[in-house]
Design an enzyme around this catalytic site. Structure first.
Site, PDB file in Angstrom:
ATOM      1  N   LYS A  86       0.854  -1.190   0.000  1.00 45.33           N
ATOM      2  CA  LYS A  86       0.000   0.000   0.000  1.00 45.33           C
ATOM      3  C   LYS A  86       0.888   1.237   0.000  1.00 45.33           C
ATOM      4  O   LYS A  86       1.739   1.407   0.873  1.00 45.33           O
ATOM      5  CB  LYS A  86      -0.910   0.000   1.225  1.00 45.33           C
ATOM      6  CG  LYS A  86      -1.775   1.237   1.325  1.00 45.33           C
ATOM      7  CD  LYS A  86      -2.798   1.132   2.434  1.00 45.33           C
ATOM      8  CE  LYS A  86      -3.599   2.420   2.558  1.00 45.33           C
ATOM      9  NZ  LYS A  86      -4.620   2.340   3.603  1.00 45.33           N
TER      10      LYS A  86
ATOM     11  N   LYS B 150      -2.202  -1.467  -3.842  1.00 53.03           N
ATOM     12  CA  LYS B 150      -3.081  -0.305  -3.745  1.00 53.03           C
ATOM     13  C   LYS B 150      -2.257   0.970  -3.802  1.00 53.03           C
ATOM     14  O   LYS B 150      -1.251   1.039  -3.087  1.00 53.03           O
ATOM     15  CB  LYS B 150      -3.831  -0.387  -2.405  1.00 53.03           C
ATOM     16  CG  LYS B 150      -4.702   0.785  -2.086  1.00 53.03           C
ATOM     17  CD  LYS B 150      -5.314   0.628  -0.730  1.00 53.03           C
ATOM     18  CE  LYS B 150      -6.154   1.852  -0.448  1.00 53.03           C
ATOM     19  NZ  LYS B 150      -6.591   1.902   0.912  1.00 53.03           N
TER      20      LYS B 150
HETATM   21  C1  PBG Z   1      -7.157   3.687   5.554  1.00 52.09           C
HETATM   22  C2  PBG Z   1      -7.635   3.373   4.186  1.00 52.09           C
HETATM   23  C3  PBG Z   1      -7.519   4.245   3.113  1.00 52.09           C
HETATM   24  C4  PBG Z   1      -8.138   3.642   2.036  1.00 52.09           C
HETATM   25  C5  PBG Z   1      -8.603   2.402   2.457  1.00 52.09           C
HETATM   26  N1  PBG Z   1      -8.264   2.237   3.793  1.00 52.09           N
HETATM   27  C6  PBG Z   1      -6.984   5.611   3.056  1.00 52.09           C
HETATM   28  C7  PBG Z   1      -5.678   5.932   3.624  1.00 52.09           C
HETATM   29  O1  PBG Z   1      -4.800   5.089   3.763  1.00 52.09           O
HETATM   30  O2  PBG Z   1      -5.518   7.111   3.954  1.00 52.09           O
HETATM   31  C8  PBG Z   1      -8.258   4.282   0.688  1.00 52.09           C
HETATM   32  C9  PBG Z   1      -9.319   3.756  -0.215  1.00 52.09           C
HETATM   33  C10 PBG Z   1      -9.652   4.649  -1.347  1.00 52.09           C
HETATM   34  O3  PBG Z   1      -9.020   5.704  -1.586  1.00 52.09           O
HETATM   35  O4  PBG Z   1     -10.598   4.305  -2.073  1.00 52.09           O
HETATM   36  N2  PBG Z   1      -6.814   2.695   6.384  1.00 52.09           N
END
Ligand code: PBG
Length: 333
Positions: A202, A256
């Site tokens: 991520k 991601k």
């Molecule tokens: C946070 C989380 C995020 C997303 C999913 N879980 C955002 C972040 O890390 O700030 C993003 C999902 C999206 O942008 O559609 N744990």
């Protein structure tokens, strides 16, 4: 090595593109409704569907409405739904206790869906950002996002989700050691069949902007997430993270964001051969929606092409806000 190709005109690659029938016959990848995990946002209240301005077509639903949405998703053939809680500033605390409250909106939504739609798989989000006063995925001590104390809290959060009936735990927090700790806790609590889909690779991405609006974290977040989420410049590190999470007991892994990171999807699939997912995140969704609303691209065609790209990159499935719309198209509606 590839067999040698005869030169033109013996080989004419256009021959196999000449008609829909032939193109269909030689098509290498297919996108099906089975490929989708649908992320949904749940909030307090009843009978509520509240639009999210930066994500046209996406709403925050109260628990009763989430159960109805799950029914619709299952009827479309979508195999899994992923629950994200929206919390207002007044529901956020420094100790993040809401995260493992058995009766938080997310856990109530899990129970409601399990009862109403037992055939759909339910995935969760494990991270403190939706309960944290400062919007971070971990506890903040003197400006540092601390790892080990956060992992203890994430374990409690994951257990509360498994108790509520979650099928797939989705740790999105990027703390070190959380997969092993969650896996051990699940085994210890007779939840050996509960799966973990690790947000293994991520990235610290600007493409999450609209999501942070959706879960109420935009106003809360102080600073950035670069000490725990990955540097977009790195590729080998993603392989190390995926290898580690699989070794610690992840059943499936995720890359991601999605489209800007298809190279990572392909590498992950070729290197590990484990079930590999990509998250087409909020910013990717918002860009397509905005361009389509302006008449600059064809909504349905761009949506389907973007989803097919994940299959071509080797993904087994995609978390996408487009899931119901794409399912309707695939079902011929
Ligand atoms: C946070 C989380 C995020 C997303 C999913 N879980 C955002 C972040 O890390 O700030 C993003 C999902 C999206 O942008 O559609 N744990």
């Amino acid at each position: 090595m590839r067999p040698t190709q005869a030169p033109y005109p013996i080989t004419r690659l256009r021959r196999t593109r000449q008609s829909p029938a032939i193109r269909g016959m030689v098509r290498q990848n297919t996108l099906t409704v089975d490929d989708f995990i649908w992320p949904v946002f749940v909030r307090s209240g009843e009978g509520i569907e509240e639009p999210i301005p930066s994500m046209p077509g996406v709403v925050r639903r109260s628990v009763d409405k989430v159960a109805l949405a799950a029914r619709e998703a299952a009827d479309l053939g979508i195999p899994a739904i992923c629950i994200f809680p929206y919390t207002g500033l007044e529901e956020r605390t420094e100790d993040c206790a809401g995260a493992w409250d058995p009766d938080n909106h997310a856990n109530r939504a899990i129970r409601a869906i399990k009862q109403a739609v037992p055939e759909i798989a339910i995935m969760t989000d494990v991270a403190l950002d939706t309960y944290n006063i400062n919007g971070h995925d971990g506890f903040v001590e003197d400006g540092e996002i601390v790892n080990d104390r956060t992992v203890d809290a994430l374990v409690k959060m994951a257990l509360s989700q498994a108790e509520a009936g979650a099928d797939i735990i989705g740790p999105s927090d990027m703390m070190d050691g959380r997969i092993g700790a969650i896996r051990a806790a699940l085994e210890g609590a007779s939840h050996q069949n509960v799966m973990i889909l690790s947000y293994a690779a991520k990235y610290a991405s600007a493409f999450y902007g609209p999501f942070r609006d959706a879960v109420g974290a935009s106003g809360a977040l102080t600073g950035d997430k670069k000490t725990y989420q990955m540097d977009p410049a790195n590729s080998d590190e993603a392989m190390r993270l995926i290898e580690r999470d699989l070794a610690e007991g992840a059943d499936m892994v995720m890359v991601k964001p999605g489209l800007p990171y298809l190279d990572i999807c392909r590498r992950a699939r070729d290197t590990f051969g484990a079930p590999t997912f990509a998250y087409q995140v909020s910013g990717e969704y918002a860009m397509i929606k905005a361009a389509a609303q302006n008449g600059w691209v064809d909504h349905d065609r761009v949506m389907m092409e973007s989803l097919m790209a994940f299959k071509r990159a080797g993904c087994d499935g995609i978390l996408t806000y487009f899931a119901p719309a794409a399912a309707r198209l695939l079902n011929g509606a």
